[in-house]
Each structure stands twice: as structure tokens, then as C-alpha cells.
Design a protein around this motif. Structure first.
Motif, PDB file in Angstrom:
ATOM      1  N   ILE A  31      25.964  23.368   2.878  1.00  0.00           N
ATOM      2  CA  ILE A  31      25.397  22.932   4.162  1.00  0.00           C
ATOM      3  C   ILE A  31      24.517  21.708   3.912  1.00  0.00           C
ATOM      4  O   ILE A  31      23.532  21.775   3.182  1.00  0.00           O
ATOM      5  CB  ILE A  31      24.576  24.053   4.810  1.00  0.00           C
ATOM      6  N   GLY A  32      24.900  20.595   4.493  1.00  0.00           N
ATOM      7  CA  GLY A  32      24.168  19.342   4.307  1.00  0.00           C
ATOM      8  C   GLY A  32      24.899  18.413   3.356  1.00  0.00           C
ATOM      9  O   GLY A  32      25.254  18.813   2.245  1.00  0.00           O
ATOM     10  N   CYS A  33      25.131  17.174   3.786  1.00  0.00           N
ATOM     11  CA  CYS A  33      25.852  16.192   2.965  1.00  0.00           C
ATOM     12  C   CYS A  33      24.969  15.016   2.582  1.00  0.00           C
ATOM     13  O   CYS A  33      25.412  13.861   2.582  1.00  0.00           O
ATOM     14  CB  CYS A  33      27.095  15.685   3.694  1.00  0.00           C
ATOM     15  N   GLY A  34      23.701  15.287   2.270  1.00  0.00           N
ATOM     16  CA  GLY A  34      22.893  14.277   1.604  1.00  0.00           C
ATOM     17  C   GLY A  34      23.329  14.186   0.153  1.00  0.00           C
ATOM     18  O   GLY A  34      24.327  14.794  -0.252  1.00  0.00           O
ATOM     19  N   ILE A  35      22.584  13.458  -0.655  1.00  0.00           N
ATOM     20  CA  ILE A  35      22.959  13.301  -2.059  1.00  0.00           C
ATOM     21  C   ILE A  35      23.074  14.653  -2.758  1.00  0.00           C
ATOM     22  O   ILE A  35      24.019  14.906  -3.511  1.00  0.00           O
ATOM     23  CB  ILE A  35      21.975  12.362  -2.813  1.00  0.00           C
ATOM     24  N   MET A  36      22.134  15.582  -2.486  1.00  0.00           N
ATOM     25  CA  MET A  36      22.164  16.867  -3.176  1.00  0.00           C
ATOM     26  C   MET A  36      23.334  17.727  -2.714  1.00  0.00           C
ATOM     27  O   MET A  36      23.974  18.401  -3.518  1.00  0.00           O
ATOM     28  CB  MET A  36      20.837  17.599  -2.975  1.00  0.00           C
ATOM     29  N   GLY A  37      23.627  17.684  -1.425  1.00  0.00           N
ATOM     30  CA  GLY A  37      24.786  18.416  -0.934  1.00  0.00           C
ATOM     31  C   GLY A  37      26.073  17.898  -1.548  1.00  0.00           C
ATOM     32  O   GLY A  37      26.932  18.674  -1.992  1.00  0.00           O
ATOM     33  N   LEU A  38      26.229  16.576  -1.603  1.00  0.00           N
ATOM     34  CA  LEU A  38      27.447  15.984  -2.156  1.00  0.00           C
ATOM     35  C   LEU A  38      27.584  16.262  -3.654  1.00  0.00           C
ATOM     36  O   LEU A  38      28.694  16.482  -4.149  1.00  0.00           O
ATOM     37  CB  LEU A  38      27.478  14.488  -1.873  1.00  0.00           C
ATOM     38  N   ASN A  45      27.041  14.523  10.437  1.00  0.00           N
ATOM     39  CA  ASN A  45      27.345  13.110  10.221  1.00  0.00           C
ATOM     40  C   ASN A  45      28.808  12.972   9.778  1.00  0.00           C
ATOM     41  O   ASN A  45      29.168  13.349   8.660  1.00  0.00           O
ATOM     42  CB  ASN A  45      26.386  12.550   9.161  1.00  0.00           C
ATOM     43  N   GLU A  46      29.641  12.431  10.673  1.00  0.00           N
ATOM     44  CA  GLU A  46      31.082  12.333  10.385  1.00  0.00           C
ATOM     45  C   GLU A  46      31.373  11.462   9.167  1.00  0.00           C
ATOM     46  O   GLU A  46      32.292  11.748   8.389  1.00  0.00           O
ATOM     47  CB  GLU A  46      31.824  11.775  11.612  1.00  0.00           C
ATOM     48  N   GLU A  47      30.598  10.404   9.007  1.00  0.00           N
ATOM     49  CA  GLU A  47      30.814   9.506   7.860  1.00  0.00           C
ATOM     50  C   GLU A  47      30.589  10.253   6.550  1.00  0.00           C
ATOM     51  O   GLU A  47      31.355  10.112   5.596  1.00  0.00           O
ATOM     52  CB  GLU A  47      29.870   8.301   7.972  1.00  0.00           C
ATOM     53  N   ARG A  48      29.524  11.069   6.525  1.00  0.00           N
ATOM     54  CA  ARG A  48      29.240  11.814   5.294  1.00  0.00           C
ATOM     55  C   ARG A  48      30.262  12.925   5.042  1.00  0.00           C
ATOM     56  O   ARG A  48      30.529  13.273   3.891  1.00  0.00           O
ATOM     57  CB  ARG A  48      27.807  12.356   5.339  1.00  0.00           C
ATOM     58  N   LEU A  49      30.835  13.468   6.097  1.00  0.00           N
ATOM     59  CA  LEU A  49      31.908  14.450   5.918  1.00  0.00           C
ATOM     60  C   LEU A  49      33.114  13.800   5.235  1.00  0.00           C
ATOM     61  O   LEU A  49      33.760  14.406   4.384  1.00  0.00           O
ATOM     62  CB  LEU A  49      32.323  15.048   7.261  1.00  0.00           C
ATOM     63  N   LYS A  50      33.394  12.544   5.603  1.00  0.00           N
ATOM     64  CA  LYS A  50      34.501  11.816   4.955  1.00  0.00           C
ATOM     65  C   LYS A  50      34.213  11.608   3.478  1.00  0.00           C
ATOM     66  O   LYS A  50      35.095  11.744   2.623  1.00  0.00           O
ATOM     67  CB  LYS A  50      34.702  10.452   5.635  1.00  0.00           C
ATOM     68  N   ILE A  51      32.950  11.253   3.172  1.00  0.00           N
ATOM     69  CA  ILE A  51      32.566  11.058   1.762  1.00  0.00           C
ATOM     70  C   ILE A  51      32.727  12.384   1.004  1.00  0.00           C
ATOM     71  O   ILE A  51      33.236  12.412  -0.124  1.00  0.00           O
ATOM     72  CB  ILE A  51      31.113  10.538   1.656  1.00  0.00           C
ATOM     73  N   ALA A  52      32.300  13.485   1.619  1.00  0.00           N
ATOM     74  CA  ALA A  52      32.424  14.807   0.981  1.00  0.00           C
ATOM     75  C   ALA A  52      33.885  15.108   0.656  1.00  0.00           C
ATOM     76  O   ALA A  52      34.204  15.637  -0.418  1.00  0.00           O
ATOM     77  CB  ALA A  52      31.849  15.886   1.890  1.00  0.00           C
ATOM     78  N   LYS A  53      34.788  14.763   1.575  1.00  0.00           N
ATOM     79  CA  LYS A  53      36.224  14.994   1.346  1.00  0.00           C
ATOM     80  C   LYS A  53      36.692  14.203   0.126  1.00  0.00           C
ATOM     81  O   LYS A  53      37.445  14.700  -0.705  1.00  0.00           O
ATOM     82  CB  LYS A  53      36.972  14.561   2.608  1.00  0.00           C
ATOM     83  N   ILE A  93      23.979   5.247  -5.123  1.00  0.00           N
ATOM     84  CA  ILE A  93      23.006   4.151  -5.173  1.00  0.00           C
ATOM     85  C   ILE A  93      23.184   3.325  -3.906  1.00  0.00           C
ATOM     86  O   ILE A  93      24.088   2.498  -3.795  1.00  0.00           O
ATOM     87  CB  ILE A  93      23.218   3.281  -6.436  1.00  0.00           C
ATOM     88  N   SER A  94      22.318   3.587  -2.928  1.00  0.00           N
ATOM     89  CA  SER A  94      22.468   2.918  -1.629  1.00  0.00           C
ATOM     90  C   SER A  94      21.912   1.499  -1.655  1.00  0.00           C
ATOM     91  O   SER A  94      22.488   0.586  -1.072  1.00  0.00           O
ATOM     92  CB  SER A  94      21.760   3.725  -0.539  1.00  0.00           C
ATOM     93  N   GLU A  95      20.774   1.319  -2.315  1.00  0.00           N
ATOM     94  CA  GLU A  95      20.135  -0.006  -2.399  1.00  0.00           C
ATOM     95  C   GLU A  95      19.369  -0.103  -3.710  1.00  0.00           C
ATOM     96  O   GLU A  95      18.923   0.919  -4.257  1.00  0.00           O
ATOM     97  CB  GLU A  95      19.146  -0.221  -1.242  1.00  0.00           C
ATOM     98  N   VAL A  96      19.203  -1.326  -4.187  1.00  0.00           N
ATOM     99  CA  VAL A  96      18.404  -1.577  -5.393  1.00  0.00           C
ATOM    100  C   VAL A  96      17.375  -2.658  -5.070  1.00  0.00           C
ATOM    101  O   VAL A  96      17.710  -3.704  -4.497  1.00  0.00           O
ATOM    102  CB  VAL A  96      19.285  -2.037  -6.579  1.00  0.00           C
ATOM    103  N   TYR A  97      16.112  -2.380  -5.410  1.00  0.00           N
ATOM    104  CA  TYR A  97      15.012  -3.317  -5.185  1.00  0.00           C
ATOM    105  C   TYR A  97      14.343  -3.648  -6.515  1.00  0.00           C
ATOM    106  O   TYR A  97      14.390  -2.845  -7.453  1.00  0.00           O
ATOM    107  CB  TYR A  97      13.949  -2.693  -4.257  1.00  0.00           C
ATOM    108  N   GLN A 129      13.781   5.836   5.903  1.00  0.00           N
ATOM    109  CA  GLN A 129      14.590   5.809   7.121  1.00  0.00           C
ATOM    110  C   GLN A 129      15.521   7.019   7.196  1.00  0.00           C
ATOM    111  O   GLN A 129      15.970   7.406   8.274  1.00  0.00           O
ATOM    112  CB  GLN A 129      15.419   4.518   7.196  1.00  0.00           C
ATOM    113  N   GLY A 130      15.833   7.602   6.014  1.00  0.00           N
ATOM    114  CA  GLY A 130      16.638   8.816   5.988  1.00  0.00           C
ATOM    115  C   GLY A 130      18.135   8.594   6.092  1.00  0.00           C
ATOM    116  O   GLY A 130      18.904   9.558   6.186  1.00  0.00           O
ATOM    117  N   ASP A 131      18.577   7.344   6.059  1.00  0.00           N
ATOM    118  CA  ASP A 131      20.008   7.063   6.199  1.00  0.00           C
ATOM    119  C   ASP A 131      20.651   6.638   4.880  1.00  0.00           C
ATOM    120  O   ASP A 131      21.795   6.196   4.843  1.00  0.00           O
ATOM    121  CB  ASP A 131      20.224   5.971   7.252  1.00  0.00           C
ATOM    122  N   LYS A 132      19.907   6.777   3.765  1.00  0.00           N
ATOM    123  CA  LYS A 132      20.404   6.369   2.450  1.00  0.00           C
ATOM    124  C   LYS A 132      20.581   7.611   1.559  1.00  0.00           C
ATOM    125  O   LYS A 132      20.024   8.666   1.835  1.00  0.00           O
ATOM    126  CB  LYS A 132      19.421   5.426   1.754  1.00  0.00           C
TER     127      LYS A 132
END
Length: 348
Positions: free
Chosen positions: A177-184, A203-211, A320-324, A338-341
Motif C-alpha cells: 500500500i503506497g507507491c512512494g520510494i519505500m513502497g516501490l 497516483n496513476e503514474e506511480r502505479l505504472k512505475i510499480a508495474k 533520484i528525482s533531482e540533484v542539487y 513538495q511531496g511529488d518526488k
């Protein structure tokens, strides 16, 4: 005159800035490492937003990739050398209590995010710095991947621990349950254990990534009834293992509807805000249900996570969503919260 280094310091809620301080020197049984990259975990994000209470000033950072630049005189030179690429982890355990001594240092009785590490100007985990002193106990070698990819080894180690705590078996039906980094990461590692994985996220996009990462089935609980869908997929048996990777208390109650007889529910995430969840102890007894809490990781988990990432068994690049750069530390945090990374990584 001491060499100087930069470290990122939380000075208040929503405030983080680079501070110059003395660079520590390797001595005794400590190595001096140069930190190459540090990922920003949700724990540090909650310090920034004020959800996690700490005493300021505070130095965050515990998802650390580094290399050794100097060795103390008592460090084992057969095992460690200047130039070794290492991830730094398991720095917060006391290594003396009953739980540490019995191989469960992830559940150390004195686990302390606000310890004052040797060589650091302030309390905290220290990874958002250019350098830190590290005991060899807390270093784990990696190779073949970039420091940014290696910074994700710490999250991988925590999921290795979680999947092992659940004793996922070949042929199990597993619900994540949950497709953040830890879920994936749970999806990837559980599927490699021979489980068939169902994932749930709005989040449909994250479901695609999980697949793409090995999930066999995806459920959007905004569009479908999760419990009914799990019943359908499993032909009425339900899931042998459920990993709840969300911080939402009500989701725990959802998990009760989806677990099979003799099944396990793993509470991977901390719950924010903390809230009690009602459950039926008679049901838990009669159906032989197990509820398991898991947090952190130990040396064994780190060794295996570092090997899995180094050998490409787990690819951390997608996380790795972004690098600073370190000079942009405040912008990095503003982006991370923002919670979207997945992970925002800071180069030091």
C-alpha cells in the motif's frame, strides 16, 4: 590551524543554511570520509517542516555515500583503505544494549537521532556535511554505481529488513500500500523473493512505475474497492503479506480487510499524525493474524543492500528525482517537501 569544512545546519523550522566549521581529523578507530552525496529522507523533511521536533541547531542527513580520505591509527588497514567508496549507516545505534548485542541494532534501546557525533559542531546525524568521522562498524563498501545512486542504499537496507521481517515466501500474494520510494522498493524486493505483488495507490503514474518494477496487479482505491479487488485477484484467499508504507492511520484499517488467514500486516511507515487504530483481537486470534512493526536496518541489511545495488540487482536510478549542489541546500529542501518526488539528492 584546523582545516575547514561546510555543513548544512537546520537553524529553525523552515530554515537551513551552510555553516563553516573545523574539519575533524581521523584518529584512533575512526575514518575520515568525504561525503559525495546525501539524499533527503522524509525524516529530514519533517524536521524542516516542524513535524519532527528537534533541538536547533541540528545537522540532518543519514542516506550517505562517501569515500575514505584518512584512517585513524587503529583502523584495520587490511579491510579499509583511503579511496574506498562507502555508504555510511547504522551510526545511531549504541551497539551496547541487549538489542544491539543480540543482532537487532535496528531496534536499539538508545537509538538517538539527536546524538552529538564526534567531530561535528552540532547534534544530529551529520550526513549533510562535506566530511564526517565514522567508525568502521558504520561503513559499508559499494562500487559500480554513482554516489547519487549509492545514497539510496540506506532506504534499500530498510526495505530488505522489512521484507525479511515478513518472511515473504515464494508464491505469496503480497499487497504493497503506497507507491512512494519505500513502497516501490518493497515491490522490487518482494517480487524478487518470488511473490506476486499487488500495489495500491491513488497516483496513476506511480502505479505504472510499480508495474515496470515487478508489480503484477495495480489498484487505484479512488476508483476501485481495494478489499474487493484483492479478494478477486486472490480468488478469495486475500494477501499473505501486506506492507503499509503510508503514514495514514486509516490505511491500517483498510489492511485488515485485505489480509488472509495466517497473514502478516507490516507497519513500515511511522504514522503522522499519531493516532490509535481500533482492531478486533478476537479476529486476530481466530485467523492467526500477525501485526509487525519494522523500522531502520542493521549491519547485515546494509551489507546485502550495498551488494544488491552495486551488482545492479536493484537499480536506484529511477528514485533520484533531482540533484542539487550543497550551495542550493535550501532550494533542495523546498523541492523535497513538495511531496511529488522520490528522493532529492544533494552533492557535497
Amino acid at each position: 590551524m584546523s582545516e575547514k569544512m561546510k555543513t548544512a545546519v537546520f537553524t529553525d523550522i523552515g530554515q537551513i543554511e551552510l555553516e563553516e566549521c573545523n574539519r575533524p581529523e581521523a584518529k584512533g578507530n575512526k575514518a575520515l570520509v568525504k561525503i559525495d552525496a546525501c539524499a533527503i529522507c522524509t525524516w529530514e523533511q519533517r524536521v524542516y517542516t516542524g513535524v519532527n521536533k528537534v533541538e536547533f541547531p541540528f545537522i540532518g542527513g543519514h542516506e550517505i555515500a562517501a569515500h575514505i580520505v584518512a584512517l585513524g591509527e587503529n583502523v584495520n588497514k587490511e579491510e579499509w583503505a583511503v579511496g574506498d567508496k562507502v555508504v555510511v549507516g547504522a551510526t545511531l545505534q549504541c551497539r551496547n544494549c541487549f538489542f544491539c548485542k543480540s543482532g537487532n541494532s535496528q531496534s536499539c534501546d538508545h537509538f538517538n537521532h539527536s546524538a552529538h557525533l564526534e567531530g561535528m559542531p552540532h547534534k544530529g546525524m551529520g550526513g549533510l556535511s562535506e566530511y564526517m568521522l565514522v567508525s568502521p562498524d558504520c561503513m559499508f563498501k559499494y562500487d559500480k554505481v554513482t554516489p547519487q545512486e549509492a545514497a539510496i542504499i540506506e532506504p534499500v537496507s530498510c526495505v530488505v529488513h522489512s521484507v525479511e521481517a515478513a518472511q515473504v515466501q515464494m508464491g505469496d500474494m503480497v499487497l504493497v500500500i503506497g507507491c512512494g520510494i519505500m513502497g516501490l522498493l518493497h515491490v522490487e524486493i518482494a517480487s524478487r523473493q518470488g511473490a506476486s505483488v499487488i500495489v495500491s495507490d491513488v497516483n496513476e503514474e506511480r502505479l505504472k512505475i510499480a508495474k515496470s518494477m515487478g508489480a503484477k496487479y495495480t489498484v487505484n482505491p479512488k476508483k476501485e474497492n481495494l478489499a474487493e479487488r484483492v479478494m478477486e485477484i486472490t480468488k478469495g484467499i486475500k494477501a499473505q503479506v501486506i506492507f503499509d508504507t503510508t503514514p495514514i492511520a486509516s490505511v491500517v484499517e483498510d489492511a485488515f480487510q485485505c489480509v488472509s488467514n495466517t497473514g502478516k500486516i507490516v507497519l513500515y511507515s511511522s504514522i503522522h499524525p499519531a493516532k490509535k487504530v481500533p482492531f478486533d483481537p478476537g479476529w486476530m486470534h481466530s485467523k492467526s493474524i500477525q501485526m509487525i512493526g519494522t523500522a531502520n536496518s542493521n549491519d547485515r541489511d546494509f551489507v546485502r543492500a550495498a551488494r544488491m545495488v552495486s551488482e545492479g540487482v536493484i537499480d536506484t536510478k529511477p528514485f533520484i528525482s533531482e540533484v542539487y549542489e550543497k550551495e542550493d541546500i535550501k532550494a533542495a529542501f523546498e523541492s523535497a517537501v513538495q511531496g511529488d518526488k522520490f528522493r532529492v539528492v544533494v552533492n557535497f
